[in-house]
Write an enzyme that holds these catalytic residues in place. Sequence first.
Site, PDB file in Angstrom:
ATOM      1  N   GLU A   1     -65.751   7.510  -8.804  1.00  0.00           N
ATOM      2  CA  GLU A   1     -64.825   6.541  -9.385  1.00  0.00           C
ATOM      3  C   GLU A   1     -63.690   7.198 -10.178  1.00  0.00           C
ATOM      4  O   GLU A   1     -62.671   6.570 -10.445  1.00  0.00           O
ATOM      5  CB  GLU A   1     -65.583   5.546 -10.278  1.00  0.00           C
ATOM      6  CG  GLU A   1     -66.307   4.434  -9.517  1.00  0.00           C
ATOM      7  CD  GLU A   1     -67.596   4.879  -8.829  1.00  0.00           C
ATOM      8  OE1 GLU A   1     -67.985   6.074  -8.951  1.00  0.00           O
ATOM      9  OE2 GLU A   1     -68.210   4.038  -8.143  1.00  0.00           O
TER      10      GLU A   1
ATOM     11  N   HIS B   1     -58.266  18.962  -2.695  1.00  0.00           N
ATOM     12  CA  HIS B   1     -57.304  18.990  -3.804  1.00  0.00           C
ATOM     13  C   HIS B   1     -56.741  20.412  -3.922  1.00  0.00           C
ATOM     14  O   HIS B   1     -57.501  21.381  -3.893  1.00  0.00           O
ATOM     15  CB  HIS B   1     -57.970  18.564  -5.120  1.00  0.00           C
ATOM     16  CG  HIS B   1     -56.997  18.521  -6.250  1.00  0.00           C
ATOM     17  ND1 HIS B   1     -56.095  17.488  -6.396  1.00  0.00           N
ATOM     18  CD2 HIS B   1     -56.744  19.390  -7.257  1.00  0.00           C
ATOM     19  CE1 HIS B   1     -55.328  17.733  -7.450  1.00  0.00           C
ATOM     20  NE2 HIS B   1     -55.705  18.874  -8.002  1.00  0.00           N
TER      21      HIS B   1
ATOM     22  N   ASN C   1     -53.451  19.421   6.989  1.00  0.00           N
ATOM     23  CA  ASN C   1     -54.919  19.487   6.862  1.00  0.00           C
ATOM     24  C   ASN C   1     -55.594  18.738   8.004  1.00  0.00           C
ATOM     25  O   ASN C   1     -56.619  19.188   8.515  1.00  0.00           O
ATOM     26  CB  ASN C   1     -55.369  18.937   5.501  1.00  0.00           C
ATOM     27  CG  ASN C   1     -55.257  19.974   4.406  1.00  0.00           C
ATOM     28  OD1 ASN C   1     -56.054  20.904   4.342  1.00  0.00           O
ATOM     29  ND2 ASN C   1     -54.233  19.853   3.575  1.00  0.00           N
TER      30      ASN C   1
ATOM     31  N   ASP D   1     -60.427  13.004  -9.066  1.00  0.00           N
ATOM     32  CA  ASP D   1     -60.793  14.419  -8.876  1.00  0.00           C
ATOM     33  C   ASP D   1     -62.003  14.827  -9.711  1.00  0.00           C
ATOM     34  O   ASP D   1     -62.103  15.989 -10.149  1.00  0.00           O
ATOM     35  CB  ASP D   1     -59.597  15.351  -9.207  1.00  0.00           C
ATOM     36  CG  ASP D   1     -58.358  15.031  -8.384  1.00  0.00           C
ATOM     37  OD1 ASP D   1     -58.514  14.616  -7.226  1.00  0.00           O
ATOM     38  OD2 ASP D   1     -57.239  15.205  -8.904  1.00  0.00           O
TER      39      ASP D   1
END
Length: 210
Positions: free
Chosen positions: A148, A110, A14, A151
């Site tokens: 926090e 993700h 990535n 995902d």
Amino acid sequence: MLKVAVLVSGGGTNLQAILDAVDNGTITNTEIVGVISNNRNAYALERAKAKCIPNLCVSPKDFTTREEFNDALLRAVNDMQADLVVLAGFLVVIPEKMIASYRNRIINIHPSLIPSFCGTGFYGLKVHEAALDKGVKIVGATVHFVDEGTDTGAIIMQKPVAVEKGDTPEILQRKVMEQAEWMILPKAIDLIANDKLEIIDGKVWIKTEA
Ligand code: GAR
């Protein structure tokens, strides 16, 4: 010019997609100011070196407590004076202090369509194993802001990928990278660099032309 720090743990494909996109103009108005890895042996660091991009390892192994590591990581990011922090396969929980200092300025890629196959324990190949176990027919990737939770931050972009008969976790991982991750992560950075995103009631949208 948006100054971007990229945080990595592994192979760095990535990161490579980001570097290539800056080179070929898919990402504009952006400078990659540094790469930080928690893993000294991450091949991603070699990719940074090859482009003469400042890079360093901040490993939890070099600190007695997690708090000391967290402080060192935050210091390393601050030293890069980045406007945006990109988690590109960074498999470390981001310290709350960093999330607070970089609110809406940390994004993560993700390898699933959040809210499927995400949260604690879902990373790398495990995500693809779980998707194949479930028998879902559509998988994909998500770019989101980091808050926090694990995902749970506001979703910026998603791209679906079809599961095909015979896919293994490794094949699916590669497909999701090629058909989704390497496209939407650079795209999201370009949108941020060009002030094209807005957040309304905690949801992210691409600004519409006036
Ligand atoms: C990527 O598939 C990325 O989506 C995933 O790790 C891989 C890193 O590959 N991230 C996570 O699972 C985060 N929860 P790379 O080092 O080749 O970019």
